[in-house]
Motif scaffolding. Structure first.
Motif, PDB file in Angstrom:
ATOM      1  N   ALA A  87      12.525   1.939  15.433  1.00  0.00           N
ATOM      2  CA  ALA A  87      13.063   2.428  14.158  1.00  0.00           C
ATOM      3  C   ALA A  87      12.280   1.837  12.992  1.00  0.00           C
ATOM      4  N   ASP A  88      11.911   0.569  13.111  1.00  0.00           N
ATOM      5  CA  ASP A  88      11.117  -0.075  12.053  1.00  0.00           C
ATOM      6  C   ASP A  88       9.780   0.634  11.868  1.00  0.00           C
ATOM      7  N   HIS A  89       9.109   0.885  12.972  1.00  0.00           N
ATOM      8  CA  HIS A  89       7.803   1.528  12.884  1.00  0.00           C
ATOM      9  C   HIS A  89       7.916   2.921  12.255  1.00  0.00           C
ATOM     10  N   TYR A  90       8.953   3.643  12.610  1.00  0.00           N
ATOM     11  CA  TYR A  90       9.180   4.975  12.033  1.00  0.00           C
ATOM     12  C   TYR A  90       9.419   4.878  10.525  1.00  0.00           C
ATOM     13  N   LEU A  91      10.308   3.980  10.110  1.00  0.00           N
ATOM     14  CA  LEU A  91      10.625   3.832   8.685  1.00  0.00           C
ATOM     15  C   LEU A  91       9.411   3.346   7.899  1.00  0.00           C
ATOM     16  N   LEU A  92       8.671   2.409   8.459  1.00  0.00           N
ATOM     17  CA  LEU A  92       7.482   1.897   7.775  1.00  0.00           C
ATOM     18  C   LEU A  92       6.406   2.970   7.651  1.00  0.00           C
ATOM     19  N   GLU A  93       6.288   3.807   8.665  1.00  0.00           N
ATOM     20  CA  GLU A  93       5.320   4.910   8.594  1.00  0.00           C
ATOM     21  C   GLU A  93       5.690   5.886   7.476  1.00  0.00           C
ATOM     22  N   LEU A  94       6.975   6.208   7.371  1.00  0.00           N
ATOM     23  CA  LEU A  94       7.421   7.093   6.290  1.00  0.00           C
ATOM     24  C   LEU A  94       7.180   6.465   4.922  1.00  0.00           C
ATOM     25  N   ALA A  95       7.482   5.174   4.797  1.00  0.00           N
ATOM     26  CA  ALA A  95       7.293   4.476   3.523  1.00  0.00           C
ATOM     27  C   ALA A  95       5.815   4.420   3.153  1.00  0.00           C
ATOM     28  N   ASP A  96       4.969   4.142   4.137  1.00  0.00           N
ATOM     29  CA  ASP A  96       3.528   4.089   3.891  1.00  0.00           C
ATOM     30  C   ASP A  96       3.003   5.456   3.458  1.00  0.00           C
ATOM     31  N   LYS A  97       3.497   6.497   4.087  1.00  0.00           N
ATOM     32  CA  LYS A  97       3.082   7.860   3.720  1.00  0.00           C
ATOM     33  C   LYS A  97       3.472   8.164   2.274  1.00  0.00           C
ATOM     34  N   ALA A  98       4.696   7.808   1.900  1.00  0.00           N
ATOM     35  CA  ALA A  98       5.155   8.050   0.526  1.00  0.00           C
ATOM     36  C   ALA A  98       4.301   7.275  -0.472  1.00  0.00           C
ATOM     37  N   CYS A  99       4.014   6.031  -0.155  1.00  0.00           N
ATOM     38  CA  CYS A  99       3.197   5.200  -1.045  1.00  0.00           C
ATOM     39  C   CYS A  99       1.803   5.801  -1.194  1.00  0.00           C
ATOM     40  N   GLY A 100       1.236   6.256  -0.095  1.00  0.00           N
ATOM     41  CA  GLY A 100      -0.088   6.876  -0.134  1.00  0.00           C
ATOM     42  C   GLY A 100      -0.122   8.152  -0.937  1.00  0.00           C
ATOM     43  N   GLU A 101       0.911   8.975  -0.794  1.00  0.00           N
ATOM     44  CA  GLU A 101       0.964  10.235  -1.551  1.00  0.00           C
ATOM     45  C   GLU A 101       1.018   9.976  -3.045  1.00  0.00           C
ATOM     46  N   VAL A 102       1.832   9.018  -3.452  1.00  0.00           N
ATOM     47  CA  VAL A 102       1.961   8.711  -4.881  1.00  0.00           C
ATOM     48  C   VAL A 102       0.662   8.098  -5.407  1.00  0.00           C
ATOM     49  N   ALA A 103       0.071   7.198  -4.641  1.00  0.00           N
ATOM     50  CA  ALA A 103      -1.186   6.573  -5.071  1.00  0.00           C
ATOM     51  C   ALA A 103      -2.300   7.613  -5.186  1.00  0.00           C
ATOM     52  N   LYS A 104      -2.361   8.520  -4.228  1.00  0.00           N
ATOM     53  CA  LYS A 104      -3.382   9.579  -4.269  1.00  0.00           C
ATOM     54  C   LYS A 104      -3.201  10.446  -5.510  1.00  0.00           C
ATOM     55  N   ARG A 105      -1.972  10.774  -5.821  1.00  0.00           N
ATOM     56  CA  ARG A 105      -1.707  11.576  -7.020  1.00  0.00           C
ATOM     57  C   ARG A 105      -2.091  10.812  -8.281  1.00  0.00           C
ATOM     58  N   ASP A 106      -1.757   9.515  -8.316  1.00  0.00           N
ATOM     59  CA  ASP A 106      -2.086   8.701  -9.486  1.00  0.00           C
ATOM     60  C   ASP A 106      -3.592   8.571  -9.670  1.00  0.00           C
ATOM     61  N   LEU A 107      -4.325   8.487  -8.558  1.00  0.00           N
ATOM     62  CA  LEU A 107      -5.789   8.401  -8.657  1.00  0.00           C
ATOM     63  C   LEU A 107      -6.391   9.689  -9.191  1.00  0.00           C
ATOM     64  N   ALA A 108      -5.747  10.809  -8.897  1.00  0.00           N
ATOM     65  CA  ALA A 108      -6.226  12.093  -9.399  1.00  0.00           C
ATOM     66  C   ALA A 108      -6.053  12.188 -10.911  1.00  0.00           C
ATOM     67  N   ASP A 109      -5.064  11.451 -11.448  1.00  0.00           N
ATOM     68  CA  ASP A 109      -4.801  11.425 -12.882  1.00  0.00           C
ATOM     69  C   ASP A 109      -4.811   9.962 -13.326  1.00  0.00           C
ATOM     70  N   PRO A 110      -5.960   9.430 -13.736  1.00  0.00           N
ATOM     71  CA  PRO A 110      -6.061   8.010 -14.075  1.00  0.00           C
ATOM     72  C   PRO A 110      -5.077   7.553 -15.147  1.00  0.00           C
ATOM     73  N   THR A 111      -4.660   8.450 -16.026  1.00  0.00           N
ATOM     74  CA  THR A 111      -3.711   8.040 -17.059  1.00  0.00           C
ATOM     75  C   THR A 111      -2.314   7.808 -16.488  1.00  0.00           C
ATOM     76  N   ALA A 112      -2.003   8.379 -15.317  1.00  0.00           N
ATOM     77  CA  ALA A 112      -0.684   8.200 -14.721  1.00  0.00           C
ATOM     78  C   ALA A 112      -0.438   6.743 -14.351  1.00  0.00           C
ATOM     79  N   ALA A 113      -1.468   6.045 -13.896  1.00  0.00           N
ATOM     80  CA  ALA A 113      -1.324   4.658 -13.489  1.00  0.00           C
ATOM     81  C   ALA A 113      -1.078   3.728 -14.672  1.00  0.00           C
ATOM     82  N   LEU A 114      -1.426   4.168 -15.883  1.00  0.00           N
ATOM     83  CA  LEU A 114      -1.215   3.345 -17.063  1.00  0.00           C
ATOM     84  C   LEU A 114       0.219   3.346 -17.527  1.00  0.00           C
ATOM     85  N   GLY A 115       0.986   4.328 -17.091  1.00  0.00           N
ATOM     86  CA  GLY A 115       2.394   4.384 -17.423  1.00  0.00           C
ATOM     87  C   GLY A 115       2.647   4.381 -18.903  1.00  0.00           C
TER      88      GLY A 115
END
Length: 119
Positions: A87-115
């Motif tokens: 269960a841990d591995h499953y939850l961590l995989e989902l969390a890692d995927k979410a983190c990666g998706e948001v980071a990828k989107r933020d990298l596409a728009d450099p101003t997004a990371a500045l908040g």
């Protein structure tokens, strides 16, 4: 989604995010389907959920994203000491995927990371 009243309160926010994911899948978190997830996995999936809940609120999303990155880094570096189950591995995989998706989107728009720095 408003779980945390302003001003930003990390204790209330984290409690609300954990309660939300726990209520959504109580059988997983109560251990009814096997070994209950480690608190690091619970924190990771709760923070990942918060990334989506606060997607358009950078003042909330950025601290959540930072906390999630910290949790995932800890698990990568020291996960072997946590006796993680399936269960841990499953939850961590989902969390890692979410983190990666948001980071990828933020990298596409450099101003997004500045908040809200408004540079």
């Amino acid at each position: 989604m408003e779980y945390c009243p302003r001003p930003f309160n990390p204790d209330k926010l984290s409690s609300a995010l954990v309660a939300k994911v726990w209520d959504h899948k109580p059988d997983i978190f109560d251990g009814k389907l096997g070994k209950a997830p480690h608190k690091m996995s619970v924190a990771a999936i709760a923070l990942a959920s918060g990334l989506y809940d606060y997607d358009h609120d950078e003042d909330m999303r950025l601290p959540i994203q930072l906390a999630l990155g910290t949790v995932l880094t800890e698990v990568i570096n020291n996960g072997r000491f946590y006796n993680l189950g399936s269960a841990d591995h499953y939850l961590l995989e989902l969390a890692d995927k979410a983190c990666g998706e948001v980071a990828k989107r933020d990298l596409a728009d450099p101003t997004a990371a500045l908040g809200s720095l408004a540079l």
